[in-house]
Motif scaffolding. Structure first.
Motif, mmCIF file in Angstrom:
data_model
loop_
_atom_site.group_PDB
_atom_site.id
_atom_site.type_symbol
_atom_site.label_atom_id
_atom_site.label_comp_id
_atom_site.label_asym_id
_atom_site.label_seq_id
_atom_site.Cartn_x
_atom_site.Cartn_y
_atom_site.Cartn_z
ATOM 1 N N ALA A 138 -14.781 2.713 5.344
ATOM 2 C CA ALA A 138 -14.469 2.028 6.590
ATOM 3 C C ALA A 138 -13.718 0.733 6.315
ATOM 4 N N GLY A 139 -12.694 0.473 7.124
ATOM 5 C CA GLY A 139 -11.901 -0.731 6.960
ATOM 6 C C GLY A 139 -10.718 -0.570 6.038
ATOM 7 N N THR A 140 -10.376 0.664 5.683
ATOM 8 C CA THR A 140 -9.243 0.919 4.791
ATOM 9 C C THR A 140 -7.993 1.253 5.593
ATOM 10 N N ILE A 141 -6.908 0.574 5.286
ATOM 11 C CA ILE A 141 -5.606 0.863 5.874
ATOM 12 C C ILE A 141 -4.661 1.183 4.727
ATOM 13 N N LEU A 142 -4.180 2.410 4.671
ATOM 14 C CA LEU A 142 -3.200 2.801 3.664
ATOM 15 C C LEU A 142 -1.823 2.825 4.311
ATOM 16 N N GLY A 143 -0.860 2.193 3.662
ATOM 17 C CA GLY A 143 0.509 2.221 4.153
ATOM 18 C C GLY A 143 1.172 3.562 3.900
ATOM 19 N N LYS A 144 2.466 3.590 4.076
ATOM 20 C CA LYS A 144 3.257 4.810 3.876
ATOM 21 C C LYS A 144 3.313 5.179 2.395
ATOM 22 N N GLN A 145 3.181 6.454 2.113
ATOM 23 C CA GLN A 145 3.294 7.042 0.776
ATOM 24 C C GLN A 145 2.451 6.328 -0.272
ATOM 25 N N CYS A 146 1.190 6.135 0.050
ATOM 26 C CA CYS A 146 0.227 5.654 -0.938
ATOM 27 C C CYS A 146 -0.354 6.849 -1.682
ATOM 28 N N ILE A 147 -0.541 6.694 -2.975
ATOM 29 C CA ILE A 147 -1.113 7.733 -3.823
ATOM 30 C C ILE A 147 -2.492 7.248 -4.257
ATOM 31 N N VAL A 148 -3.519 8.003 -3.902
ATOM 32 C CA VAL A 148 -4.900 7.636 -4.244
ATOM 33 C C VAL A 148 -5.384 8.564 -5.345
ATOM 34 N N GLY A 149 -5.821 7.996 -6.460
ATOM 35 C CA GLY A 149 -6.260 8.782 -7.605
ATOM 36 C C GLY A 149 -7.567 9.517 -7.366
ATOM 37 N N SER A 150 -7.814 10.513 -8.198
ATOM 38 C CA SER A 150 -9.044 11.301 -8.118
ATOM 39 C C SER A 150 -10.265 10.401 -8.246
ATOM 40 N N ASN A 151 -11.268 10.671 -7.408
ATOM 41 C CA ASN A 151 -12.560 9.987 -7.435
ATOM 42 C C ASN A 151 -12.479 8.481 -7.163
ATOM 43 N N ALA A 152 -11.359 8.010 -6.652
ATOM 44 C CA ALA A 152 -11.253 6.586 -6.296
ATOM 45 C C ALA A 152 -12.155 6.284 -5.109
ATOM 46 N N VAL A 153 -12.703 5.069 -5.082
ATOM 47 C CA VAL A 153 -13.485 4.586 -3.950
ATOM 48 C C VAL A 153 -12.685 3.433 -3.340
ATOM 49 N N VAL A 154 -12.120 3.682 -2.158
ATOM 50 C CA VAL A 154 -11.075 2.819 -1.604
ATOM 51 C C VAL A 154 -11.603 2.050 -0.395
ATOM 52 N N ARG A 155 -11.390 0.731 -0.421
ATOM 53 C CA ARG A 155 -11.673 -0.110 0.744
ATOM 54 C C ARG A 155 -10.677 -1.267 0.727
ATOM 55 N N GLY A 156 -10.081 -1.539 1.879
ATOM 56 C CA GLY A 156 -9.151 -2.656 1.980
ATOM 57 C C GLY A 156 -7.805 -2.221 2.523
ATOM 58 N N HIS A 157 -6.870 -3.161 2.555
ATOM 59 C CA HIS A 157 -5.529 -2.908 3.074
ATOM 60 C C HIS A 157 -4.568 -2.765 1.905
ATOM 61 N N PHE A 158 -3.779 -1.706 1.928
ATOM 62 C CA PHE A 158 -2.853 -1.410 0.841
ATOM 63 C C PHE A 158 -1.458 -1.194 1.419
ATOM 64 N N PRO A 159 -0.435 -1.822 0.823
ATOM 65 C CA PRO A 159 0.910 -1.735 1.381
ATOM 66 C C PRO A 159 1.559 -0.377 1.136
ATOM 67 N N ASP A 160 2.731 -0.190 1.722
ATOM 68 C CA ASP A 160 3.502 1.034 1.495
ATOM 69 C C ASP A 160 3.789 1.228 0.000
ATOM 70 N N TYR A 161 3.915 2.490 -0.380
ATOM 71 C CA TYR A 161 4.412 2.864 -1.715
ATOM 72 C C TYR A 161 3.611 2.251 -2.853
ATOM 73 N N CYS A 162 2.313 2.531 -2.875
ATOM 74 C CA CYS A 162 1.529 2.053 -4.011
ATOM 75 C C CYS A 162 0.610 3.152 -4.527
ATOM 76 N N VAL A 163 0.256 3.020 -5.805
ATOM 77 C CA VAL A 163 -0.681 3.925 -6.471
ATOM 78 C C VAL A 163 -2.001 3.178 -6.611
ATOM 79 N N ILE A 164 -3.088 3.822 -6.157
ATOM 80 C CA ILE A 164 -4.397 3.174 -6.067
ATOM 81 C C ILE A 164 -5.396 4.027 -6.848
ATOM 82 N N VAL A 165 -6.095 3.421 -7.802
ATOM 83 C CA VAL A 165 -7.057 4.181 -8.605
ATOM 84 C C VAL A 165 -8.305 3.345 -8.848
ATOM 85 N N GLY A 166 -9.382 4.019 -9.249
ATOM 86 C CA GLY A 166 -10.561 3.324 -9.746
ATOM 87 C C GLY A 166 -11.691 3.151 -8.764
ATOM 88 N N ILE A 167 -12.783 2.549 -9.289
ATOM 89 C CA ILE A 167 -13.985 2.259 -8.517
ATOM 90 C C ILE A 167 -14.410 0.828 -8.853
#
Length: 199
Positions: A138-167
């Motif tokens: 809850a509270g996650t905003i992903l921009g355009k063409q974000c890539i989220v890695g396997s098993n990532a736990v995502v919270r927060g705002h992320f800009p367009d065109y980014c790769v997001i990984v980890g916990i």
């Protein structure tokens, strides 16, 4: 793939119950769909089996825009009079969880399930890729063409065109429009100048 014919027929049976259901979308056998009328499905949305799609109150909604591919075992929940929107051309791997709902936990004398719910806007931008087993909190905003890695736990705002990984998940790469290439970043999404660090 003859089984997809049955999924298309299932979609046609479900169509009158959804808030919106456009063809040629299809849906494999779900585990559970809660509050059909508050679920809106665009064109060419492909939902594999064992999805659990829940809208927990009458004023919330889940919107799937056009051309979305969803692998098996999706679990998605929307509540708190909010819209949870999935942008067009987005792809989900298997076992993904997305929510705009949190449980309060701070009162140690009350069972967590009896404490109030907290709602925060959650939204997936267009042309995103959500990796296997990812959790979009809850509270996650992903921009355009974000890539989220396997098993990532995502919270927060992320800009367009980014790769997001980890916990917890963090940005490790972003697309640099000046150079026309994907570049490594620090945890805050600032580009790392690799050349200046080399000896």
């Amino acid at each position: 793939m003859i089984f997809k014919i049955f999924w298309i027929l299932r979609g046609l049976i479900y169509k009158p119950f959804f808030g919106k259901y456009c063809l040629p979308s299809y849906i494999g056998k779900p585990i559970f769909i809660g509050n059909f009328k508050r679920i809106f499905i665009g064109k060419r949305v492909r939902i594999m089996p064992n999805a659990r799609i829940e809208v927990v109150d009458k004023n919330s909604s889940i919107v799937f825009e056009d051309n979305i591919s969803i692998a098996q075992n999706l679990h998605i929940i929307s509540g708190g009079n909010q819209e949870l929107r999935i942008g067009k051309n987005t792809t989900f791997s298997a076992n993904v969880f997305i929510t705009n709902v949190d449980h309060e936990y701070q009162d140690i004398d009350i069972h967590i399930m009896e404490q109030k719910l907290i709602f925060n806007k959650t939204q997936i931008g267009e042309n995103c890729f959500i990796g296997y087993g990812a959790v979009i909190q809850a509270g996650t905003i992903l921009g355009k063409q974000c890539i989220v890695g396997s098993n990532a736990v995502v919270r927060g705002h992320f800009p367009d065109y980014c790769v997001i990984v980890g916990i917890p998940a963090r940005i490790v790469k972003r697309y640099d429009e000046k150079s026309g290439s994907w570049k490594k970043t620090d945890k805050d999404g600032n580009f790392i100048d690799i050349e200046s660090k080399s000896c």
